[in-house]
Each structure stands twice: as C-alpha cells, then as structure tokens.
Design a protein around this motif. Structure first.
Motif, short mmCIF file in Angstrom:
data_model
loop_
_atom_site.label_atom_id
_atom_site.label_comp_id
_atom_site.label_asym_id
_atom_site.label_seq_id
_atom_site.Cartn_x
_atom_site.Cartn_y
_atom_site.Cartn_z
N ALA A 412 -15.44 -9.70 7.01
CA ALA A 412 -16.09 -10.21 5.80
C ALA A 412 -17.03 -9.18 5.20
O ALA A 412 -17.06 -8.99 3.98
CB ALA A 412 -16.84 -11.50 6.13
N ARG A 413 -17.80 -8.50 6.05
CA ARG A 413 -18.72 -7.49 5.53
C ARG A 413 -17.97 -6.31 4.92
O ARG A 413 -18.37 -5.76 3.90
CB ARG A 413 -19.66 -7.01 6.65
CG ARG A 413 -20.57 -8.09 7.24
CD ARG A 413 -21.31 -8.87 6.16
NE ARG A 413 -22.14 -8.04 5.34
CZ ARG A 413 -23.47 -7.99 5.42
NH1 ARG A 413 -24.10 -8.73 6.31
NH2 ARG A 413 -24.16 -7.21 4.61
N PHE A 414 -16.88 -5.89 5.54
CA PHE A 414 -16.05 -4.84 4.96
C PHE A 414 -15.60 -5.23 3.55
O PHE A 414 -15.70 -4.43 2.61
CB PHE A 414 -14.80 -4.62 5.84
CG PHE A 414 -14.96 -3.63 6.95
CD1 PHE A 414 -16.17 -3.49 7.61
CD2 PHE A 414 -13.90 -2.84 7.35
CE1 PHE A 414 -16.32 -2.58 8.65
CE2 PHE A 414 -14.03 -1.93 8.38
CZ PHE A 414 -15.25 -1.79 9.04
N ALA A 415 -15.07 -6.45 3.43
CA ALA A 415 -14.54 -6.90 2.15
C ALA A 415 -15.63 -7.00 1.09
O ALA A 415 -15.41 -6.65 -0.08
CB ALA A 415 -13.85 -8.24 2.32
N LEU A 416 -16.80 -7.46 1.47
CA LEU A 416 -17.88 -7.62 0.50
C LEU A 416 -18.46 -6.30 0.05
O LEU A 416 -19.10 -6.22 -1.02
CB LEU A 416 -18.99 -8.50 1.11
CG LEU A 416 -18.60 -9.96 1.34
CD1 LEU A 416 -19.70 -10.70 2.09
CD2 LEU A 416 -18.29 -10.66 0.02
N ARG A 417 -18.26 -5.24 0.82
CA ARG A 417 -18.68 -3.90 0.39
C ARG A 417 -17.71 -3.32 -0.64
O ARG A 417 -18.04 -2.33 -1.31
CB ARG A 417 -18.75 -2.96 1.59
CG ARG A 417 -19.86 -3.28 2.59
CD ARG A 417 -21.22 -2.98 2.05
NE ARG A 417 -22.27 -3.26 3.04
CZ ARG A 417 -23.56 -3.21 2.79
NH1 ARG A 417 -23.97 -2.90 1.56
NH2 ARG A 417 -24.44 -3.48 3.73
N GLY A 418 -16.54 -3.92 -0.75
CA GLY A 418 -15.55 -3.42 -1.70
C GLY A 418 -15.47 -4.29 -2.94
O GLY A 418 -16.25 -5.22 -3.13
N THR A 419 -14.48 -4.00 -3.77
CA THR A 419 -14.29 -4.72 -5.03
C THR A 419 -13.23 -5.80 -4.94
O THR A 419 -13.04 -6.57 -5.89
CB THR A 419 -13.89 -3.74 -6.14
OG1 THR A 419 -12.61 -3.17 -5.80
CG2 THR A 419 -14.92 -2.63 -6.30
N GLY A 420 -12.53 -5.85 -3.83
CA GLY A 420 -11.39 -6.76 -3.69
C GLY A 420 -10.07 -6.04 -3.80
O GLY A 420 -9.03 -6.59 -3.42
N GLU A 421 -10.10 -4.82 -4.31
CA GLU A 421 -8.86 -4.03 -4.36
C GLU A 421 -8.58 -3.47 -2.97
O GLU A 421 -9.47 -2.95 -2.30
CB GLU A 421 -9.01 -2.88 -5.35
CG GLU A 421 -9.17 -3.33 -6.80
CD GLU A 421 -9.22 -2.16 -7.76
OE1 GLU A 421 -8.94 -1.02 -7.32
OE2 GLU A 421 -9.55 -2.37 -8.93
N HIS A 422 -7.32 -3.59 -2.52
CA HIS A 422 -6.98 -3.07 -1.21
C HIS A 422 -5.49 -2.78 -1.14
O HIS A 422 -4.71 -3.23 -1.98
CB HIS A 422 -7.42 -4.03 -0.10
CG HIS A 422 -6.97 -5.45 -0.30
ND1 HIS A 422 -7.50 -6.29 -1.24
CD2 HIS A 422 -6.03 -6.20 0.35
CE1 HIS A 422 -6.94 -7.47 -1.17
NE2 HIS A 422 -6.03 -7.44 -0.22
#
Length: 465
Positions: A412-422
């Motif tokens: 969750a923390r990884f994802a929240l550091r990003g923009t949602g693009e993966h």
C-alpha cells in the motif's frame, strides 16, 4: 450471480474454510434437501460419505470428518458452538446415534467416512460425495459436491460454469468482473473502489444493512484478535505448537504501552498471529477470504483503525472491507481462492492483495493507486505453495499470515508513493496466478504430500487410501 462482500467474509469456525466450513455446509445441505424430497426422504435409512483428494489427504488435520458429522446433523458454521459440536462428534464416534438433519437416526460415524487421498476428481481437488440409501442398502441418491475455497460449495452440475459466466447470465448484477472494468466504473462515476463495491451490494441489501453487516464482521474479527491475544496454551493436532500471541502481547504492552508508530508492524504481526492461532485451535473466525488466510485482513484493518489519525474507525472498517471485497471478488471470479486448487498464493496471496487495497483506499489512495497496491501485493506472492506440516493449519500457515500482513502494508505504501501508473496490471497478475496454480503439482496444493510437509523433522502420518 456476482460475488458479494458477505460471500467472502463469513463467520465460521477453524481450522479451514475449504476443509471445515465448506464440508459442514455441504453435509447440512445434503441432509436437509434429501429429507425434504417427498419422493426420497421417507425412504432414507442410511447415508455414506466419500472424501477425495485434498479433503481426504488433510481431512484429519483440518477437522473435515468432524465438520461433515456436525453438518449432517444440521449444524451451521456461523452459529455452531465449536466445543459442543466436537463433543457431540466424539459422542457419535463412541456410541453412534447421528441424527440426520436432527430428524432421522443413521449409523454413520466419523470413522466410517471413506477417504480417497490419492483420487482427485477432475472438477476440483476438494471433492466429496454424499449417498442416501434405503433400508435394503439400495442407493436412492448420489450427490457429488465440491468445496471450492472460502466456504463456497458447488454441486457437480454447476462446476462446468465459471463464476464470471454465472455473473454474466444475471444481467446488470455484476457491474464489474475485471480490475479494468472496476477502474472504468470508478472513472466514469468519479467514485472510489469502495463506492463501486457498494453499488454492487445494493442489489441485495440496503445501505444500512450493508453497513451493519460489515461492522458485525469487523466486530467478529476484533473479538477473534482479542481471544487470540489472551489465550495461552498449545495448539491441538500433535505438533506441540505453542500459542505465542498471548505472551507476545504481554511483552509488547510492557515495552510499548502507548502504541508507538515504530512498533506498529509488531502489533500488526501479533494481530495476525492471534487470529490464526484461534483458527488453528478450531475457534470462531471470519473467512477473509479463507480460514488459512484469515489473519491478514483483520491485522491490516487493525493497523488502519489504530494508526491512521483523525478518522472514524467504523467508517474506516466499512470502506476497507468494501474495497477488500471488491478485490477479493476478482480473484474468486477469475481465478481461485482455494489452496487445494492453486496453492497458498490463492489464499494468503489473495488476502494480502485484498488487505493492501483496503489500506490504500482508507489512506486516501485513488482507484488506480488502490489497484496498484493490490497488484504489488499479489505479484510478490505468486507461486506460493500450500504445504501444511502434518496436514494442520499451523506450520507455516500462522507465521505466513503475519509476514503477509506486513507485506500488504508495504504494498500500500509503495502504491501511494506513486501515481497509479504501473507496468503490470492486477488483471495480469490474477491470470498469472491462475495459470501458475494450474501448472503447480498437486503435492504442493494442500495435500501435505510435498514441501515442508515432507521435509520437516516431525512425523507426518497420512490416511490410508
């Protein structure tokens, strides 16, 4: 019909949703519907039960025989008293007198249930057949059923259809069947993933019923955590596994009386241990989405309600569980949550993904970030085998839940550091998990015939064919 959040989160008893809860439900359904049949019911004199594949291979350690007997007497996993139920099974084993659906005495005892651990029915690894016989021993009805994970039970005639096909037949009920469709619904409506799942739930219940039901689920999870944290002793089954959550809590309370953020992961791990020790002891737990993975969602929700400041805990619980349910439904409808079908990646992996998504949403994540959190969590559980030592839901299952809970928070923390693009989509990971499970050898799918189950330095006794 599409999967409801209340299909994924069900109150039951341990140690296994597929091997305890499912068989109990199947047995109760068979007994009730057979005796209710006006053509067959009056002629029934005896019943036979056969268990196949994983149900037979780990049935003793997973409490399957007890569950079948309790179910045949009409017990329901959500309401049965685990202690009284097992005492009743012991009485039947010694003296007989099983009351089919509480109405008809038959001679079946736990030891007369026929086990076929090396025979895997083609439809699913968790197969069982119930047979009703007349007074002359002639077969009246034969009913094959399958426990497909998370306490779900499917008749043989329905095994040819996938969950998505069933959902598609019920026009308008699905709303979304893939992660891509879920994100599209969110984008078009400007809503969150929890709100999209709420739209799906409204076809069955009012908003107040949904909220009340979810808070009831969360309350059952919290009670399970509390029992696990305060109950010492040794787990049943013969491995002599000591319960650690109680002593761990006592030491943590001395070291960390105010719940410092730096110790949050220890409290999360403790919550997961507490739930899974309760499950291993046959206590009351919530499938999330299975019993073998029952500690992860409660532990991460425990973290969310204790360490996210200035939020209403009830609101956090409702949104978290709706989001986790949305993600869990994708695994259930497009792959599997059954360890006997796809290995532990389908249980702990799915639960980790669900918990990561729930946490990302209540921490303010946008739908693409939430989907990314779910994808990260599942991606790093791909290939996880189910190899319970001694056929018990103890080693490595209990610690595995604690490790996956921390992994869900990290995702969750990884994802929240990003923009949602993966790079990898959740749909891709779910399909990869399905393919990996299909390729995985049966010995690594909840049979106790491979991996740690055969390499651990403890005696493991398997039932005879």
């Amino acid at each position: 019909m599409s999967v409801s959040v209340f299909d994924l989160f069900k109150i039951g008893i341990g140690p296994s949703s597929s091997h305890t809860v499912g068989p109990m439900r199947a047995a109760a359904r068979f007994a009730r519907e057979t005796l209710d049949d006006p053509e067959i019911g009056p002629r029934v004199a005896e019943v036979d039960v056969h268990l196949y594949g994983s149900l037979a291979a780990t049935g003793h350690g997973h409490g399957t025989l007890d569950a079948v007997v309790m179910g045949l007497e009409g017990a329901d996993p959500e309401t049965v008293d685990p202690v009284a139920g097992r005492e009743r099974v012991a009485e039947i084993a010694e003296h007989g007198g099983l009351q089919l659906d509480g109405r008809l005495e038959v001679s079946l005892r736990p030891e007369t249930i026929v086990m076929h651990p090396l025979t895997f029915l083609p439809q699913h690894s968790n197969g069982m057949t119930f047979i009703a016989l007349d007074a002359d021993g002639a077969e009246l009805v034969r009913r094959p059923m399958f426990s497909v994970g998370g306490g779900f039970v499917v008749d043989e005639a329905d095994m040819d259809q996938s969950m998505t096909e069933v959902a598609a037949e019920d026009e308008g009920s699905s709303i979304f069947t893939t992660a891509a469709e879920l994100l599209a619904v969110c984008e078009e409506g400007g809503i969150s993933i929890s709100e999209a799942m709420l739209m799906r739930e409204r076809q069955w219940r009012s908003d107040e019923e949904i909220r009340r039901g979810l808070l009831r689920i969360w309350n059952a999870m919290r009670e399970c955590i509390q029992r696990g944290m305060t109950t010492p002793g040794t787990l049943p089954g013969g491995l002599d596994v000591k319960r650690r959550a109680c002593s761990w809590r006592e030491s943590l309370e001395v070291e960390d009386p105010v719940r410092l953020a730096m110790n949050a992961h220890e409290w999360v791990s403790l919550a997961a241990l507490a739930v899974n020790e309760e499950n291993a002891a046959g206590g009351r737990v919530v499938t999330a989405p299975t019993n073998g993975a029952a500690g992860i969602v409660p532990a991460v929700l425990y973290f969310a309600t204790n360490y996210i400041a200035d939020v209403d805990p009830d609101e956090v619980a409702v949104r978290f569980l709706l989001t986790a349910g949305a993600i869990g439904s994708l695994f259930k409808e497009n792959a599997s949550i059954s360890g006997a079908e796809v290995g532990c990646q389908g249980e702990v992996g799915s639960a980790c993904s669900m918990a990561a998504a729930g946490l990302a949403e209540v921490m303010g994540g946008k739908p693409p970030q939430v989907e990314n959190a779910a994808e990260i969590a599942m991606e790093h559980n791909l290939g996880l085998t189910c190899d319970p030592v001694g056929g018990l839901v103890q080693v490595p299952c209990i610690e595995r839940n604690a490790m996956a809970s921390v992994k869900a928070i990290t995702a969750a923390r990884f994802a929240l550091r990003g923009t949602g693009e993966h790079f990898i989509s959740l749909d891709t990971v779910i399909e990869t998990m399905r393919q990996t499970g299909k390729d995985m050898h049966e010995r690594y799918k909840e049979t106790a015939m491979g991996g740690l189950a055969v390499n651990a330095s403890v005696p493991v006794s398997l039932p005879e064919c």
